[in-house]
Design an enzyme around this catalytic site. Structure first.
Site, short mmCIF file in Angstrom:
data_model
loop_
_atom_site.label_atom_id
_atom_site.label_comp_id
_atom_site.label_asym_id
_atom_site.label_seq_id
_atom_site.Cartn_x
_atom_site.Cartn_y
_atom_site.Cartn_z
N LYS A 182 0.96 -13.59 -1.71
CA LYS A 182 1.90 -13.74 -2.83
C LYS A 182 2.93 -12.62 -2.72
CE LYS A 182 3.13 -12.76 -6.65
NZ LYS A 182 4.48 -12.22 -6.89
N GLU A 257 -3.68 -0.55 -4.22
CA GLU A 257 -2.83 0.48 -3.60
C GLU A 257 -1.65 0.68 -4.53
OE1 GLU A 257 -3.69 2.13 -1.13
OE2 GLU A 257 -5.08 0.88 0.01
N CYS A 291 5.65 4.35 -1.36
CA CYS A 291 4.65 4.86 -2.31
C CYS A 291 4.14 6.24 -1.91
CB CYS A 291 3.49 3.89 -2.42
SG CYS A 291 2.78 3.50 -0.83
N GLU A 390 6.68 9.00 -10.93
CA GLU A 390 7.13 8.36 -9.68
C GLU A 390 8.51 7.76 -9.92
OE1 GLU A 390 5.39 4.56 -8.40
OE2 GLU A 390 5.20 5.43 -6.40
P1 NAD Z 1 4.85 -4.47 -9.36
O1 NAD Z 1 3.51 -4.02 -9.83
O2 NAD Z 1 5.89 -4.72 -10.38
O3 NAD Z 1 4.72 -5.85 -8.54
C1 NAD Z 1 3.91 -5.95 -7.42
C2 NAD Z 1 3.45 -7.38 -7.26
O4 NAD Z 1 2.62 -7.74 -8.35
C3 NAD Z 1 4.57 -8.41 -7.23
O5 NAD Z 1 4.27 -9.38 -6.25
C4 NAD Z 1 4.53 -9.00 -8.62
O6 NAD Z 1 5.01 -10.33 -8.68
C5 NAD Z 1 3.05 -8.98 -8.91
N1 NAD Z 1 2.69 -9.00 -10.34
C6 NAD Z 1 3.44 -8.64 -11.41
N2 NAD Z 1 2.73 -8.79 -12.55
C7 NAD Z 1 1.51 -9.24 -12.20
C8 NAD Z 1 0.32 -9.56 -12.91
N3 NAD Z 1 0.24 -9.46 -14.24
N4 NAD Z 1 -0.76 -9.95 -12.22
C9 NAD Z 1 -0.74 -10.04 -10.88
N5 NAD Z 1 0.36 -9.77 -10.13
C10 NAD Z 1 1.47 -9.37 -10.79
O7 NAD Z 1 5.31 -3.40 -8.30
P2 NAD Z 1 6.69 -3.37 -7.49
O8 NAD Z 1 7.76 -2.93 -8.42
O9 NAD Z 1 6.87 -4.64 -6.74
O10 NAD Z 1 6.40 -2.22 -6.42
C11 NAD Z 1 6.63 -0.88 -6.67
C12 NAD Z 1 5.33 -0.15 -6.90
O11 NAD Z 1 4.44 -0.40 -5.82
C13 NAD Z 1 5.50 1.34 -6.94
O12 NAD Z 1 4.77 1.89 -8.01
C14 NAD Z 1 4.91 1.81 -5.62
O13 NAD Z 1 4.42 3.11 -5.62
C15 NAD Z 1 3.85 0.81 -5.39
N6 NAD Z 1 3.50 0.74 -3.97
C16 NAD Z 1 2.29 1.24 -3.56
C17 NAD Z 1 1.94 1.21 -2.22
C18 NAD Z 1 0.61 1.75 -1.74
O14 NAD Z 1 0.18 1.40 -0.65
N7 NAD Z 1 -0.09 2.58 -2.49
C19 NAD Z 1 2.83 0.67 -1.29
C20 NAD Z 1 4.04 0.17 -1.72
C21 NAD Z 1 4.36 0.22 -3.08
#
Ligand code: NAD
Length: 488
Positions: A182, A257, A291, A390
């Protein structure tokens, strides 16, 4: 089904059971190009309940045969998929770039490479990860099998659409699970484009599927009674929602993550040039939308001024290579979209209003698209927002410190725990400090890097569970203990 996708032929439908199918949900996704804020498409499918159910059913149907497939056959399919990703790497990177805005060199290429390498790495484990037996003379022969879970899903963010997909799909499929990817609603194309490569590699229908969608689709997967595992990368609030959905549905396994605010601790006795290079790379790679970026830089008093001067110079040089992600001269592109631009600009504006002293950057570049200068604040109080939250953009805080004890305490004074870096030529000190960091990963004389062969993940609110290395395969399997009575 031949691969023919490009920016003038975008994949917009769901990939279920080895076919592109139209979503049954009425809502569509709107996707933008961050280099000029233009609309790329407003008709990308969003998977709703009926679509998620269809994909999960297809996965359930495919699972028994896929898990029993000969390990060599599964390995060959994985390796073929890796080589197809490499073959179409430029096109995939272009499909990612059109919505993420990252130039091909270095990050776009890194992304494609990480996806292909994840498949190769995990393919190599397939015949080495079946389990163990324990033939001690205690009257029982014990066998422990690593068994797949069933239908699993990976929910990924926008900042690394292909790399994060590969890190989840490869161990899931290698261990005999079916897998639903997804992608983020902001960056669906590179993931949807994998369809023809999945078919050509030889994955049977239902084994590897892609559902574009937003939080609704993610929530449907997270709460689905037949989905046995969610591997999630994204923000902390969403991670908590997924954990809650897993608890309220079928206690599915989860790997999270999440975010970070990683420290880099730079001692007087380090190689200064090396420390500057890693610290500058950390907030400029993928425009700081990483991240595990080191965004809290702590430098010991004796070299603070020299470091600050060199860091400023390095970032200002990198700022020269910010531009149109499609231009070969660009190394750094824009932030991903208007929301992210406003978020990062807000932190910078509030930072300028007394949270610290601006060392470099702090402004938008141009008036079109979402380009922003690498930005560093100095003399930032421990409780200032730019020091604690962050930001997820090219922004760092730089402070000085006196002693080892002091800096360990400061580094750990956060709810995050993803990565930390220590820079010194004294290996004893480096190992001492490394063991004191509250973080899932530590770099010594390096920071903000990921290697496929070792666990990747965070402690505290940066997540739970690990990707990469053997841990990733373990996270997609259940241990089954079989005890054979040898005494009668
Ligand atoms: P996000 O949490 O907004 O979205 C991530 C994914 O989750 C998307 O595909 C989104 O559609 C989905 N999503 C949203 N609401 C949901 C729900 N209620 N249930 C299930 N899925 C849902 O994050 P983002 O803005 O896409 O990414 C940025 C964040 O990701 C930052 O905080 C960053 O630090 C983190 N990140 C972490 C890592 C790691 O490996 N630790 C790597 C990359 C990014």
């Amino acid at each position: 089904m031949a691969f023919s996708f490009s920016k003038s032929n975008l994949p917009k439908q769901l990939f279920i059971n080895n076919e592109y199918v139209a979503s049954k949900h009425s809502k569509k996704l709107e996707v933008f190009n961050p280099k000029d804020a233009s609309l790329v498409a407003n008709d990308v499918d969003l998977a709703g309940e009926a679509d998620v159910d269809a994909a999960v059913s297809a996965g359930e149907k495919a699972f028994p045969a896929w898990k029993k497939l000969a390990p060599t056959a599964r390995r060959d399919i994985m390796l073929k998929f890796a080589s197809l990703v490499e073959e179409h790497g430029l096109a995939l990177a272009e499909l990612s770039r059109i919505t993420l805005g990252t130039p091909y060199e270095p990050f776009g290429k890194f992304e494609v490479g990480a996806c292909a390498e994840a498949f190769k790495y995990n393919a190599g484990w397939i015949d080495k990860f079946a389990g163990e037996s324990f033939p001690q003379d205690d009257g029982f022969l014990k066998i422990v099998r690593n068994e797949p879970l069933g239908v699993t899903a990976g929910i990924v963010p926008w900042n690394g659409p292909l790399g994060t997909a590969g890190l989840k799909a490869a161990p899931a499929l290698a261990t005999g699970n079916c897998f639903i990817l997804k992608p983020s609603e902001k960056t669906p194309f590179a993931s949807l484009a994998l369809g023809p490569l999945i078919v050509e590699a030889g994955f049977p229908p239902g084994v590897f599927q892609v559902l574009s969608g937003d939080g609704l689709t993610g929530a449907l997967l997270s709460s689905h009674m037949k989905v046995r595992k969610i591997s999630f990368t994204g923000s902390i609030p969403t991670g908590k929602r997924i954990q809650e959905a897993a608890a309220k549905s079928n206690l599915k396994r989860i790997t999270l993550e999440l975010g970070g605010k990683s420290p880099a601790v730079i001692f007087d006795d380090c190689n200064l040039e090396n420390a500057i290079t890693w610290a500058a790379n950390a907030i400029t790679a993928n425009t700081g939308q990483v991240c595990f970026a080191a965004t809290r830089i702590y430098v010991q008093e004796g070299i603070y001024d020299k470091f600050a001067e060199g860091y400023k110079k390095a970032l200002e040089e990198r700022a020269q290579a910010i531009g149109d992600p499609e231009a070969a001269t660009s190394v750094m592109g824009p932030l991903v979209d208007k929301a992210q631009f406003e978020r990062v600009s807000g932190f910078i504006a509030r930072g300028k209003e007394g949270q610290g002293t601006l060392l470099t950057g702090g402004s938008r570049i141009g008036d079109k698209g979402f380009f922003i200068q690498p930005t560093v604040f100095t003399n930032v109080a421990a409780d200032a927002e730019i020091h604690t939250e962050e930001i997820f953009g090219p922004v760092a805080v730089l402070n000085s410190f006196k002693t080892e004890e002091e800096i360990i305490e400061k580094s750990n004074d956060t709810n995050f725990g993803l990565m930390a870096g220590v820079f010194t030529q004294d290996i004893n000190k480096a190992l001492r400090v490394a063991s004191e960091f509250d973080s899932g990963m530590v770099g010594i004389n390096c920071v903000s890097l990921m290697l496929l062969s070792v666990p990747f993940g965070g402690s505290k609110e940066s997540g739970s569970g690990r990707e990469c290395g053997k841990d990733a395969l373990q996270a997609f399997t259940e241990r089954k203990t079989i005890m054979i009575n040898m005494t009668y």
